[in-house]
Design a protein around this motif. Structure first.
Motif, PDB file in Angstrom:
ATOM      1  N   ALA A 132       0.805  -1.223   0.000  1.00 15.12           N
ATOM      2  CA  ALA A 132       0.000   0.000   0.000  1.00 15.12           C
ATOM      3  C   ALA A 132       0.841   1.277   0.000  1.00 15.12           C
ATOM      4  CB  ALA A 132      -0.962  -0.005   1.187  1.00 15.12           C
ATOM      5  N   GLY A 133       1.909   1.282  -0.799  1.00 18.38           N
ATOM      6  CA  GLY A 133       2.742   2.473  -0.910  1.00 18.38           C
ATOM      7  C   GLY A 133       3.911   2.537   0.057  1.00 18.38           C
ATOM      8  N   LEU A 134       3.964   1.629   1.022  1.00 18.97           N
ATOM      9  CA  LEU A 134       5.079   1.585   1.961  1.00 18.97           C
ATOM     10  C   LEU A 134       6.115   0.593   1.453  1.00 18.97           C
ATOM     11  CD1 LEU A 134       6.546   2.237   4.605  1.00 18.97           C
ATOM     12  CD2 LEU A 134       5.090   0.539   5.738  1.00 18.97           C
ATOM     13  N   SER A 135       7.326   1.083   1.245  1.00 20.89           N
ATOM     14  CA  SER A 135       8.431   0.260   0.780  1.00 20.89           C
ATOM     15  C   SER A 135       9.448   0.124   1.902  1.00 20.89           C
ATOM     16  CB  SER A 135       9.084   0.940  -0.435  1.00 20.89           C
ATOM     17  OG  SER A 135      10.290   0.328  -0.777  1.00 20.89           O
ATOM     18  N   LEU A 136       9.828  -1.116   2.198  1.00 16.54           N
ATOM     19  CA  LEU A 136      10.857  -1.395   3.197  1.00 16.54           C
ATOM     20  C   LEU A 136      11.919  -2.286   2.576  1.00 16.54           C
ATOM     21  CD1 LEU A 136       8.663  -2.327   6.315  1.00 16.54           C
ATOM     22  CD2 LEU A 136       9.734  -0.120   5.820  1.00 16.54           C
ATOM     23  N   HIS A 137      13.151  -2.118   3.037  1.00 18.34           N
ATOM     24  CA  HIS A 137      14.224  -3.016   2.649  1.00 18.34           C
ATOM     25  C   HIS A 137      14.675  -3.754   3.903  1.00 18.34           C
ATOM     26  CE1 HIS A 137      15.490  -0.615  -1.181  1.00 18.34           C
ATOM     27  NE2 HIS A 137      14.212  -0.924  -1.168  1.00 18.34           N
ATOM     28  N   LEU A 138      14.820  -5.062   3.796  1.00 21.68           N
ATOM     29  CA  LEU A 138      15.249  -5.900   4.909  1.00 21.68           C
ATOM     30  C   LEU A 138      16.619  -6.469   4.553  1.00 21.68           C
ATOM     31  CD1 LEU A 138      11.896  -7.862   5.456  1.00 21.68           C
ATOM     32  CD2 LEU A 138      12.598  -5.663   6.454  1.00 21.68           C
ATOM     33  N   SER A 139      17.555  -6.377   5.483  1.00 22.27           N
ATOM     34  CA  SER A 139      18.917  -6.783   5.163  1.00 22.27           C
ATOM     35  C   SER A 139      19.535  -7.638   6.254  1.00 22.27           C
ATOM     36  CB  SER A 139      19.790  -5.545   4.952  1.00 22.27           C
ATOM     37  OG  SER A 139      21.123  -5.918   4.674  1.00 22.27           O
ATOM     38  N   GLU A 140      20.181  -8.724   5.812  1.00 21.21           N
ATOM     39  CA  GLU A 140      20.988  -9.549   6.706  1.00 21.21           C
ATOM     40  C   GLU A 140      22.440  -9.063   6.733  1.00 21.21           C
ATOM     41  OE1 GLU A 140      19.097 -13.980   6.761  1.00 21.21           O
ATOM     42  OE2 GLU A 140      20.233 -13.464   4.943  1.00 21.21           O
ATOM     43  N   HIS A 141      22.766  -8.067   5.929  1.00 19.96           N
ATOM     44  CA  HIS A 141      24.145  -7.577   5.819  1.00 19.96           C
ATOM     45  C   HIS A 141      24.536  -6.747   7.037  1.00 19.96           C
ATOM     46  CE1 HIS A 141      24.928  -8.624   1.566  1.00 19.96           C
ATOM     47  NE2 HIS A 141      23.615  -8.515   1.472  1.00 19.96           N
ATOM     48  N   HIS A 142      25.644  -7.107   7.645  1.00 21.09           N
ATOM     49  CA  HIS A 142      26.197  -6.340   8.757  1.00 21.09           C
ATOM     50  C   HIS A 142      26.520  -4.929   8.266  1.00 21.09           C
ATOM     51  CE1 HIS A 142      28.372  -5.407  12.397  1.00 21.09           C
ATOM     52  NE2 HIS A 142      29.368  -4.955  11.641  1.00 21.09           N
ATOM     53  N   GLY A 143      26.107  -3.935   9.009  1.00 15.39           N
ATOM     54  CA  GLY A 143      26.406  -2.555   8.664  1.00 15.39           C
ATOM     55  C   GLY A 143      25.323  -1.856   7.869  1.00 15.39           C
ATOM     56  N   ASP A 144      24.346  -2.586   7.345  1.00 13.68           N
ATOM     57  CA  ASP A 144      23.276  -1.922   6.592  1.00 13.68           C
ATOM     58  C   ASP A 144      22.316  -1.174   7.503  1.00 13.68           C
ATOM     59  OD1 ASP A 144      24.062  -2.437   4.045  1.00 13.68           O
ATOM     60  OD2 ASP A 144      22.582  -3.988   3.644  1.00 13.68           O
ATOM     61  N   ALA A 145      22.099  -1.680   8.686  1.00 11.39           N
ATOM     62  CA  ALA A 145      21.174  -1.046   9.623  1.00 11.39           C
ATOM     63  C   ALA A 145      21.482  -1.565  11.017  1.00 11.39           C
ATOM     64  CB  ALA A 145      19.725  -1.365   9.244  1.00 11.39           C
ATOM     65  N   SER A 146      21.022  -0.849  12.000  1.00  9.85           N
ATOM     66  CA  SER A 146      21.218  -1.273  13.380  1.00  9.85           C
ATOM     67  C   SER A 146      20.012  -2.062  13.862  1.00  9.85           C
ATOM     68  CB  SER A 146      21.383  -0.060  14.296  1.00  9.85           C
ATOM     69  OG  SER A 146      22.529   0.657  13.950  1.00  9.85           O
ATOM     70  N   PRO A 147      20.227  -3.180  14.514  1.00  8.92           N
ATOM     71  CA  PRO A 147      19.089  -3.884  15.112  1.00  8.92           C
ATOM     72  C   PRO A 147      18.405  -2.959  16.119  1.00  8.92           C
ATOM     73  CG  PRO A 147      21.100  -5.192  15.239  1.00  8.92           C
ATOM     74  CD  PRO A 147      21.491  -3.831  14.770  1.00  8.92           C
ATOM     75  N   GLY A 148      17.115  -3.073  16.226  1.00 11.01           N
ATOM     76  CA  GLY A 148      16.375  -2.236  17.160  1.00 11.01           C
ATOM     77  C   GLY A 148      16.010  -0.876  16.590  1.00 11.01           C
ATOM     78  N   SER A 149      15.930  -0.768  15.280  1.00  6.11           N
ATOM     79  CA  SER A 149      15.545   0.499  14.651  1.00  6.11           C
ATOM     80  C   SER A 149      14.071   0.791  14.899  1.00  6.11           C
ATOM     81  CB  SER A 149      15.802   0.443  13.144  1.00  6.11           C
ATOM     82  OG  SER A 149      17.174   0.377  12.881  1.00  6.11           O
ATOM     83  N   ASN A 150      13.709   2.034  14.684  1.00  6.81           N
ATOM     84  CA  ASN A 150      12.332   2.481  14.887  1.00  6.81           C
ATOM     85  C   ASN A 150      11.947   3.336  13.694  1.00  6.81           C
ATOM     86  OD1 ASN A 150       9.891   3.147  16.052  1.00  6.81           O
ATOM     87  ND2 ASN A 150      10.743   4.636  17.464  1.00  6.81           N
ATOM     88  N   ILE A 151      10.824   2.994  13.043  1.00  4.75           N
ATOM     89  CA  ILE A 151      10.345   3.838  11.946  1.00  4.75           C
ATOM     90  C   ILE A 151       8.915   4.261  12.217  1.00  4.75           C
ATOM     91  CG2 ILE A 151      11.946   2.885  10.241  1.00  4.75           C
ATOM     92  CD1 ILE A 151       9.663   1.270   9.077  1.00  4.75           C
ATOM     93  N   PHE A 152       8.562   5.430  11.737  1.00  3.56           N
ATOM     94  CA  PHE A 152       7.243   6.026  11.914  1.00  3.56           C
ATOM     95  C   PHE A 152       6.585   6.078  10.543  1.00  3.56           C
ATOM     96  CE2 PHE A 152       4.298   9.584  12.241  1.00  3.56           C
ATOM     97  CZ  PHE A 152       3.714   9.372  13.476  1.00  3.56           C
ATOM     98  N   VAL A 153       5.396   5.493  10.417  1.00  3.63           N
ATOM     99  CA  VAL A 153       4.698   5.415   9.140  1.00  3.63           C
ATOM    100  C   VAL A 153       3.352   6.108   9.257  1.00  3.63           C
ATOM    101  CG1 VAL A 153       3.759   3.865   7.384  1.00  3.63           C
ATOM    102  CG2 VAL A 153       5.806   3.196   8.663  1.00  3.63           C
ATOM    103  N   GLN A 154       3.179   7.209   8.530  1.00  2.00           N
ATOM    104  CA  GLN A 154       1.867   7.848   8.487  1.00  2.00           C
ATOM    105  C   GLN A 154       0.925   6.911   7.742  1.00  2.00           C
ATOM    106  OE1 GLN A 154       1.993  11.887   7.129  1.00  2.00           O
ATOM    107  NE2 GLN A 154       3.568  12.444   8.584  1.00  2.00           N
ATOM    108  N   THR A 155      -0.220   6.662   8.347  1.00  2.00           N
ATOM    109  CA  THR A 155      -1.119   5.610   7.880  1.00  2.00           C
ATOM    110  C   THR A 155      -2.550   6.127   7.766  1.00  2.00           C
ATOM    111  OG1 THR A 155       0.266   4.026   9.069  1.00  2.00           O
ATOM    112  CG2 THR A 155      -1.912   3.264   8.401  1.00  2.00           C
ATOM    113  N   ALA A 156      -3.243   5.724   6.728  1.00  2.00           N
ATOM    114  CA  ALA A 156      -4.675   5.995   6.587  1.00  2.00           C
ATOM    115  C   ALA A 156      -5.422   4.703   6.900  1.00  2.00           C
ATOM    116  CB  ALA A 156      -4.997   6.470   5.172  1.00  2.00           C
TER     117      ALA A 156
END
Length: 175
Positions: A105-129
């Motif tokens: 529904a217009g929300l795109s996420l990337h999921l990565s197993e690669h070390h260094g791509d993102a920190s575990p425990g991230s937080n994202i805010f999604v405006q939602t209808a």
């Protein structure tokens, strides 16, 4: 020349000023009022016209990257529970970490197993209808690892979910 972001800011300011005077209007109504004050028939017409010829960059999409550690658990949570669809998958070699694109529904996420791509425990805010419909859909799934609730907050109605890797997504409907 006003751009769409400036018009949105004007709508927020108008809404706040009206609230101080005791008149409550929705954000949508404030956008329509600002559009008319700028000489456009409605918000959609204003956005289309204001976006034309805008100088400088214009960002059209964001895809946050979330760290994952187990492909099966990630697919169960994001595709099975949240209802996302896989848009792409990439590995440099079969035994190497996965980089996965998902969308709903217009929300795109990337999921990565690669070390260094993102920190575990991230937080994202999604405006939602239509957050209530989304909440109902998730509740009906009876997901054993999480049953998110709806929480009315000063900035909107919010529902938080936690993925199996400690990442948090805050879905929020702002009126």
């Amino acid at each position: 020349m006003t751009d769409p972001d400036t018009a949105k800011s004007m709508a927020r300011q108008l809404r706040a000023a009206l609230a101080l005077e005791g008149t409550e209007v929705t954000h949508s109504k404030a956008l329509e009022l600002v559009s008319k004050s700028l000489g456009y028939a409605d918000w959609n017409t204003a956005v289309s016209a204001l976006g034309q010829g805008a100088e400088g960059p214009r960002f059209t999409r964001t895809s946050p990257i979330l760290r994952i550690f187990d492909e099966a658990k990630a697919r169960e949570f994001y595709c099975g529970f949240l209802g996302f669809t896989v848009t792409f998958e990439h590995r440099f070699e079969p035994q190497l970490p996965l980089y996965l694109g998902i969308e709903r529904a217009g929300l795109s996420l990337h999921l990565s197993e690669h070390h260094g791509d993102a920190s575990p425990g991230s937080n994202i805010f999604v405006q939602t209808a239509n957050i209530r419909a989304f909440h109902k859909e998730l509740a009906e799934k009876q997901y054993p690892y999480g049953r998110p609730g709806l929480e009315p907050l000063p900035w909107g109605l919010q529902m938080q979910v936690y993925d199996p890797f400690g990442n948090r997504i805050r879905f929020c409907q702002q009126d």
